[in-house]
Design a protein around this motif. Structure first.
Motif, PDB file in Angstrom:
ATOM      1  N   ASP A 271       0.829  -1.090   0.034  1.00 11.47           N
ATOM      2  CA  ASP A 271       0.069  -0.122  -0.148  1.00 11.47           C
ATOM      3  C   ASP A 271       0.936   1.241   0.059  1.00 11.47           C
ATOM      4  OD1 ASP A 271       0.632   1.011   2.749  1.00 11.47           O
ATOM      5  OD2 ASP A 271      -0.894  -0.681   3.607  1.00 11.47           O
ATOM      6  N   ILE A 272       0.114   2.276  -0.240  1.00 10.78           N
ATOM      7  CA  ILE A 272       1.098   3.455  -0.214  1.00 10.78           C
ATOM      8  C   ILE A 272       1.267   4.357   0.897  1.00 10.78           C
ATOM      9  CG2 ILE A 272      -0.913   5.066  -0.375  1.00 10.78           C
ATOM     10  CD1 ILE A 272       1.797   5.310  -2.644  1.00 10.78           C
ATOM     11  N   LEU A 273       0.817   3.616   2.054  1.00 11.43           N
ATOM     12  CA  LEU A 273       1.040   4.575   3.587  1.00 11.43           C
ATOM     13  C   LEU A 273       2.502   4.552   3.720  1.00 11.43           C
ATOM     14  CD1 LEU A 273      -1.438   2.647   5.714  1.00 11.43           C
ATOM     15  CD2 LEU A 273      -1.411   5.168   4.925  1.00 11.43           C
ATOM     16  N   PRO A 274       3.543   3.653   3.686  1.00  8.50           N
ATOM     17  CA  PRO A 274       4.727   3.943   3.600  1.00  8.50           C
ATOM     18  C   PRO A 274       5.370   5.022   3.156  1.00  8.50           C
ATOM     19  CG  PRO A 274       4.484   1.588   3.818  1.00  8.50           C
ATOM     20  CD  PRO A 274       3.350   2.325   3.121  1.00  8.50           C
ATOM     21  N   HIS A 275       5.012   5.345   1.821  1.00  5.72           N
ATOM     22  CA  HIS A 275       5.445   6.299   1.128  1.00  5.72           C
ATOM     23  C   HIS A 275       4.958   7.596   1.633  1.00  5.72           C
ATOM     24  CE1 HIS A 275       7.220   4.168  -2.537  1.00  5.72           C
ATOM     25  NE2 HIS A 275       6.556   3.320  -1.886  1.00  5.72           N
ATOM     26  N   CYS A 276       3.601   7.683   2.043  1.00  2.01           N
ATOM     27  CA  CYS A 276       3.132   9.017   2.614  1.00  2.01           C
ATOM     28  C   CYS A 276       3.564   9.355   3.809  1.00  2.01           C
ATOM     29  CB  CYS A 276       1.597   8.851   2.291  1.00  2.01           C
ATOM     30  SG  CYS A 276       0.771  10.446   2.423  1.00  2.01           S
ATOM     31  N   ILE A 277       3.760   8.588   4.722  1.00  2.00           N
ATOM     32  CA  ILE A 277       4.017   8.523   6.097  1.00  2.00           C
ATOM     33  C   ILE A 277       5.541   8.901   6.468  1.00  2.00           C
ATOM     34  CG2 ILE A 277       3.633   7.851   8.558  1.00  2.00           C
ATOM     35  CD1 ILE A 277       0.951   8.578   7.009  1.00  2.00           C
ATOM     36  N   GLN A 278       6.172   8.046   5.899  1.00  2.00           N
ATOM     37  CA  GLN A 278       7.602   7.904   6.291  1.00  2.00           C
ATOM     38  C   GLN A 278       8.717   8.790   5.682  1.00  2.00           C
ATOM     39  OE1 GLN A 278       8.278   3.570   6.110  1.00  2.00           O
ATOM     40  NE2 GLN A 278       6.801   3.147   7.427  1.00  2.00           N
ATOM     41  N   ALA A 279       8.334   9.133   4.298  1.00  2.00           N
ATOM     42  CA  ALA A 279       9.186   9.863   3.765  1.00  2.00           C
ATOM     43  C   ALA A 279       8.456  11.260   2.604  1.00  2.00           C
ATOM     44  CB  ALA A 279      10.033   9.060   2.906  1.00  2.00           C
ATOM     45  N   LYS A 280       8.084  12.167   3.472  1.00  2.00           N
ATOM     46  CA  LYS A 280       7.373  13.151   2.684  1.00  2.00           C
ATOM     47  C   LYS A 280       8.057  13.636   1.559  1.00  2.00           C
ATOM     48  CE  LYS A 280       3.954  13.655   6.496  1.00  2.00           C
ATOM     49  NZ  LYS A 280       2.967  14.563   7.467  1.00  2.00           N
ATOM     50  N   ASP A 281       9.279  14.021   1.792  1.00  2.00           N
ATOM     51  CA  ASP A 281      10.184  14.587   0.641  1.00  2.00           C
ATOM     52  C   ASP A 281      10.119  13.807  -0.505  1.00  2.00           C
ATOM     53  OD1 ASP A 281      10.820  16.641   2.372  1.00  2.00           O
ATOM     54  OD2 ASP A 281      12.805  15.947   3.157  1.00  2.00           O
ATOM     55  N   LEU A 282      10.384  12.425  -0.122  1.00  2.00           N
ATOM     56  CA  LEU A 282      10.102  11.476  -1.560  1.00  2.00           C
ATOM     57  C   LEU A 282       8.859  11.586  -1.917  1.00  2.00           C
ATOM     58  CD1 LEU A 282      11.467   9.324  -3.137  1.00  2.00           C
ATOM     59  CD2 LEU A 282      10.917   7.761  -1.322  1.00  2.00           C
ATOM     60  N   ARG A 283       7.789  11.542  -1.148  1.00  2.00           N
ATOM     61  CA  ARG A 283       6.412  11.646  -1.549  1.00  2.00           C
ATOM     62  C   ARG A 283       6.335  12.665  -2.451  1.00  2.00           C
ATOM     63  NH1 ARG A 283       2.459  14.041   2.380  1.00  2.00           N
ATOM     64  NH2 ARG A 283       3.658  15.921   2.027  1.00  2.00           N
ATOM     65  N   ASP A 284       6.567  14.043  -2.024  1.00  2.00           N
ATOM     66  CA  ASP A 284       6.627  15.127  -3.076  1.00  2.00           C
ATOM     67  C   ASP A 284       7.309  15.112  -4.232  1.00  2.00           C
ATOM     68  OD1 ASP A 284       4.899  15.995  -0.974  1.00  2.00           O
ATOM     69  OD2 ASP A 284       6.231  17.584  -0.083  1.00  2.00           O
ATOM     70  N   LYS A 285       8.542  14.475  -3.853  1.00  2.00           N
ATOM     71  CA  LYS A 285       9.455  14.291  -5.533  1.00  2.00           C
ATOM     72  C   LYS A 285       8.656  13.412  -6.556  1.00  2.00           C
ATOM     73  CE  LYS A 285      13.876  12.915  -7.050  1.00  2.00           C
ATOM     74  NZ  LYS A 285      15.090  12.006  -6.559  1.00  2.00           N
ATOM     75  N   GLU A 286       8.100  12.363  -6.062  1.00  2.00           N
ATOM     76  CA  GLU A 286       7.481  11.271  -6.793  1.00  2.00           C
ATOM     77  C   GLU A 286       5.977  11.908  -7.364  1.00  2.00           C
ATOM     78  OE1 GLU A 286       8.901   7.281  -4.646  1.00  2.00           O
ATOM     79  OE2 GLU A 286       6.836   7.957  -4.592  1.00  2.00           O
ATOM     80  N   VAL A 287       5.409  12.785  -6.593  1.00  2.00           N
ATOM     81  CA  VAL A 287       4.175  13.257  -7.001  1.00  2.00           C
ATOM     82  C   VAL A 287       4.356  14.409  -8.415  1.00  2.00           C
ATOM     83  CG1 VAL A 287       2.045  14.587  -6.403  1.00  2.00           C
ATOM     84  CG2 VAL A 287       2.747  12.777  -4.952  1.00  2.00           C
ATOM     85  N   MET A 288       5.502  14.946  -7.909  1.00  2.00           N
ATOM     86  CA  MET A 288       6.038  15.839  -8.952  1.00  2.00           C
ATOM     87  C   MET A 288       6.212  15.319 -10.391  1.00  2.00           C
ATOM     88  SD  MET A 288       5.392  19.081  -7.832  1.00  2.00           S
ATOM     89  CE  MET A 288       6.163  20.103  -9.016  1.00  2.00           C
TER      90      MET A 288
END
Length: 334
Positions: A271-288
């Motif tokens: 699921d997407i939770l680890p991406h969203c909760i644990q590494a928000k900088d990485l999350r923002d990079k991936e969404v960009m």
């Protein structure tokens, strides 16, 4: 005088979701303090939405429906400086799974921590910005597979929004996809998106077709978002391969044969939770990166089928139930 905040709540623990009878529209005061107040304007209604509610109820007793959407910055809390009033933003509601408040997009206003907001570029329309969480899920999923170039992945429910984005991303990254659907009429659509193979599970032998396509080797990894008996899908995976469970559209149980377990097939939850909760900088990079793919037309949103105002959420739910998303995306606006 502040407007009331219309909010769709789900009665946690109820199984009767798809007709909306266990959801209720309540009014509560418009939030005015803390973090950033966002006025939600656009929300997709996913079939998967109702499946995710059961997960939300584990973490929160106060469940506001909605995992995706976009809106406008209405108020800035003390210390909030990254956004401007009236700016379009996409809130990350997955983070609130661990929050007692259980925030979601099916309301007029929501309070979101500044770090859980992403600015939406002018080039991205509301309807696309409102689906970023689902698009990012497809991106992160294919990225996490670690699939060697030229290898096959297999996915069920390939005609869904996530399934279609997985096809496009696999093609872009040099991967091959075998896609399982239940209707012949969707085959050509998925081929046009870049699907290497499409199998109709109601008329074709999945295992025999996959062996034929892969020369008897099997696929590298299987992705299932349906649930129930998955032995046919697992039987398509090479010895020692992985079966990823990413959803439970039909059943919360996953049944796999002993033979496939003896072959070393690993059944894992993703699921997407680890991406969203644990590494928000990485999350923002991936969404960009996802936003860039939309701007380049490598990723495209499915057409909008119908729109409903928020107060008519039950009609929107019934429309999704009737169409199963086949004609396109159902949106709620306010």
């Amino acid at each position: 005088m502040q407007m009331a905040n219309r909010t769709v709540f789900w009665n946690a623990g109820s199984a009767n979701l798809l007709d909306g009878t266990e959801m209720v529209l309540r009014e509560k005061p418009k939030p005015s303090a803390g973090h950033v107040v966002v006025r939600m304007t656009t929300r997709p209604v996913y079939v998967e939405e109702f499946v995710g509610l059961e997960l939300r109820s584990v973490y929160s007793r106060k469940v506001v429906v909605g995992i995706d959407g976009c809106g406008l910055v209405e108020e800035l809390g003390e210390g909030a400086s990254k956004f401007n009033l009236g700016q379009r933003v996409h809130p990350f509601f997955v983070s609130s799974l661990y929050d007692e408040q259980g925030e979601g997009s099916w309301q007029d206003y929501t309070v979101v921590p500044e770090e859980d907001l992403l600015a939406v570029p002018d080039s991205i329309p509301n309807e696309v910005a409102a689906q970023l969480e689902n698009a990012w899920t497809a991106y992160a999923l294919v990225l996490d597979l670690g699939l060697p170039e030229g290898e096959y992945l297999l996915q069920t429910a390939a005609g869904s929004s996530i399934g279609r984005w997985v096809i496009r991303l696999a093609k872009r990254w040099g991967l091959k996809s075998i896609n399982i659907v239940r209707r012949d009429e969707v085959k050509e659509e998925l081929k046009d998106l870049g699907a290497d193979e499409v199998i109709n599970s109601t008329t074709e032998d999945i295992v025999a077709r996959v062996k034929e396509i892969t020369g008897g080797k099997g696929v590298y990894v299987g992705i299932d978002c349906v649930g129930g008996p998955i032995s046919k899908v697992a039987s398509c995976i090479r010895d020692g391969g992985q079966m990823l469970a990413i959803g439970t559209l039909e059943s919360e149980e996953f049944i796999i044969s002993l033979i496939d377990l003896f072959r070393g097939i690993q059944l894992k939850n993703w699921d997407i939770l680890p991406h969203c909760i644990q590494a928000k900088d990485l999350r923002d990079k991936e969404v960009m990166e996802v936003l860039k793919l939309f701007e380049q037309k490598i990723l495209e949103s499915r057409p909008i089928w119908k729109k409903f105002p928020l107060k008519n959420f039950k009609e929107a739910i019934l429309e999704v139930q009737a169409s199963r998303g086949r004609q396109g995306i159902v949106m709620m606006t306010s």
